[in-house]
Design an enzyme around this catalytic site. Structure first.
Site, mmCIF file in Angstrom:
data_model
loop_
_atom_site.group_PDB
_atom_site.id
_atom_site.type_symbol
_atom_site.label_atom_id
_atom_site.label_comp_id
_atom_site.label_asym_id
_atom_site.label_seq_id
_atom_site.Cartn_x
_atom_site.Cartn_y
_atom_site.Cartn_z
ATOM 1 N N HIS A 15 0.970 31.874 6.421
ATOM 2 C CA HIS A 15 -0.040 31.925 7.471
ATOM 3 C C HIS A 15 0.082 33.245 8.230
ATOM 4 C CE1 HIS A 15 -1.422 27.753 7.320
ATOM 5 N NE2 HIS A 15 -0.166 27.369 7.203
ATOM 6 N N CYS A 75 -1.823 27.634 2.323
ATOM 7 C CA CYS A 75 -0.996 26.463 2.569
ATOM 8 C C CYS A 75 -1.569 25.222 1.856
ATOM 9 C CB CYS A 75 -0.817 26.245 4.068
ATOM 10 S SG CYS A 75 0.620 25.245 4.500
#
Length: 480
Positions: free
Chosen positions: A425, A329
């Site tokens: 994630h 991310c």
């Protein structure tokens, strides 16, 4: 409602355990936290985000997480204060003083979300925030007594004996609270006890005598709590388990605004893996097999701090030695050639050079992507989620890391295959993907079933609370 004498007394864990315990008794349970402050967030089924702790509590109650379970989420950023997320969506940023003025206007949304859950459930378990005795913040409060009184919800006060001074903290809370607030408290719990409980029997009696509140349980320390995702970055201060026989060393620099750090939990649970959390003032270890750049709530400021620590120099040396890098991310964004924030989402509008290890560029603009995802990476299936602001493009995207079902190619890989960036994630919580990574890095994968282990731990926590808390009396208090 469960409030604490201070932060980190175990409120989140106890609510999760009680949610599972009452669910096992056949009740329909919903967790609720009016206001949370954490950069460890989860994507909800209804397309928003809430604190990770409330997602775990929802799991304990065997229901899908909803934005109504945490209607106000504060996500700390840099000099611009905290992002204010209301019912799953960002309402902008506010510094501490400005947020104090904003709070009263958020009470309506909080009560709306609570009413929504109340209609669905036999029992709503409400978690307070911080300390019940912060009377300096009582005006306009929506997190503790302000909510309890507005919703007419009885309160149980939790003290943590492991940190010391639990008698004073519980009795002191009664002393400083306004009479109307203190009257909301119907009992107390003492958490994290170690040793012979008979030695504290007189302490429990003394607290009850001095406060007038009944004792509802002396709860022994629950060692397996470390097997559950933590609520906030305080958990990063805990000492890591020593693994002298580890086959794989993974270094993770602790960025000031690290987010969604529970990505690391499944790796911690692997016996062959040592996760080294690198704190400021400490270089990245030269013998690391993999460096993970974790998620970040403020990518540009954290990249500035990364460079100030000299970690960029350490990372380049790691790559020259043939080491591998994974950016998750915000970490993925840092690995690119540039990061632009033209709208000033993270601070003053700026464009900064990235670390240049991936041929991509990021622009922090557009709608935040909040979605559960499934796909394949290196031919291996996985499930996870995306939670990010910004669009990342460039030649490196021609070598994608993954293919997301219904969305196409995602992420980027360097030409030599040693540097990877992804917005996904939860990769390592998927046993298939985690085992593939360990095998590729030369470590022996175990038979660890991570998600099944979380479920077993929640069951064990529920049984622990059944033994040490008067659940029948709690239920009677809730029913009024």
């Amino acid at each position: 409602m469960f409030q604490g004498t201070g932060s980190d007394v175990g409120k989140s864990l106890l609510v999760a355990g009680l949610a599972r315990a009452f669910t096992l008794r056949g009740l329909t349970v919903r967790p609720f936290k009016p206001q949370n402050m954490s950069n460890n967030a989860a994507v909800t089924e209804d397309g928003g985000e809430i604190g990770r702790a409330q997602a775990l509590q929802a799991r304990a109650a065997r229901v899908a997480p909803s934005v109504h379970m945490n209607p106000v989420l504060l996500k700390p950023q840099s000099e611009i204060g905290a992002q204010v997320v209301v019912q799953g969506r960002s309402r902008g940023n506010a510094k501490a003083a400005d947020y104090q003025k904003l709070k009263p206007s958020l009470l309506a949304a909080v009560l709306e979300s609570y009413a929504h859950l109340h209609e669905q459930a036999d029992l709503v378990l409400v978690e307070g925030a911080g300390s019940a005795s912060e009377i300096n913040l009582r005006a306009g409060d929506i997190a503790n007594m302000g909510f309890a009184r507005a919703a007419n919800v009885p309160v149980i006060l939790i003290g943590d004996i492991d940190r010391g001074g639990v008698i004073a903290s519980l009795v002191g809370t009664k002393a400083v609270l306004p009479q109307e607030d203190a009257a909301m408290i119907r009992g107390f719990l003492v958490n994290r006890f170690r040793g012979d409980p008979t030695l504290f029997a007189s302490g429990m009696e003394e607290i009850a005598t001095r406060t007038g509140w009944p004792a509802l349980g002396l709860i022994p320390f629950f060692t397996d709590a470390r097997r559950l995702p933590a609520e906030d970055a305080l958990a990063l201060d805990a000492a890591a388990l020593a693994k002298p026989q580890a086959q794989l060393r993974i270094a993770v620099p602790l960025l000031p605004h690290i987010a969604n750090f529970d990505d690391l939990d499944p790796l911690d649970a692997e016996p062959s893996v040592e996760v080294i959390r690198v704190r400021p003032g400490t270089p990245l270890p030269a013998d690391a097999d993999l460096v993970i750049l974790p998620g970040s709530k403020t990518t540009i400021p954290d990249l500035t701090d990364f460079r100030a620590e000299g970690w960029d120099i350490d990372l380049f040396a790691h790559v020259r030695r043939g080491g591998r890098v994974l950016g998750l991310c915000g970490g993925y964004q840092m690995l690119g050639r540039s990061i632009a924030d033209p709208e000033g989402i993270e601070g003053p509008p700026a464009t900064v050079p990235g670390l240049g290890l991936l041929e991509v560029d990021t622009v922090l603009a557009g709608e935040k992507r909040l979605v559960a995802v499934t796909g394949t990476a290196d031919g291996v299936p996985f499930s996870g989620y995306e939670m990010h602001m910004g669009v990342t493009e460039g030649p490196g995207r021609s070598r994608p890391f993954a293919v997301i079902d219904g969305a196409g190619e995602e992420g980027a890989i360097s030409p030599d295959g040693r540097v990877i960036g992804t917005y996904a994630h939860g990769l390592f919580a998927d046993d298939r993907q985690r085992r593939h990574w360990l095998a590729r890095l030369g470590a022996q994968p175990s038979d660890l079933a991570y998600e099944a282990g979380v479920e077993a731990t929640l069951d064990a926590l529920a049984a622990h609370l059944e033994r040490h808390v008067d659940l029948d009396r709690l239920l009677a208090i809730a029913r009024g």
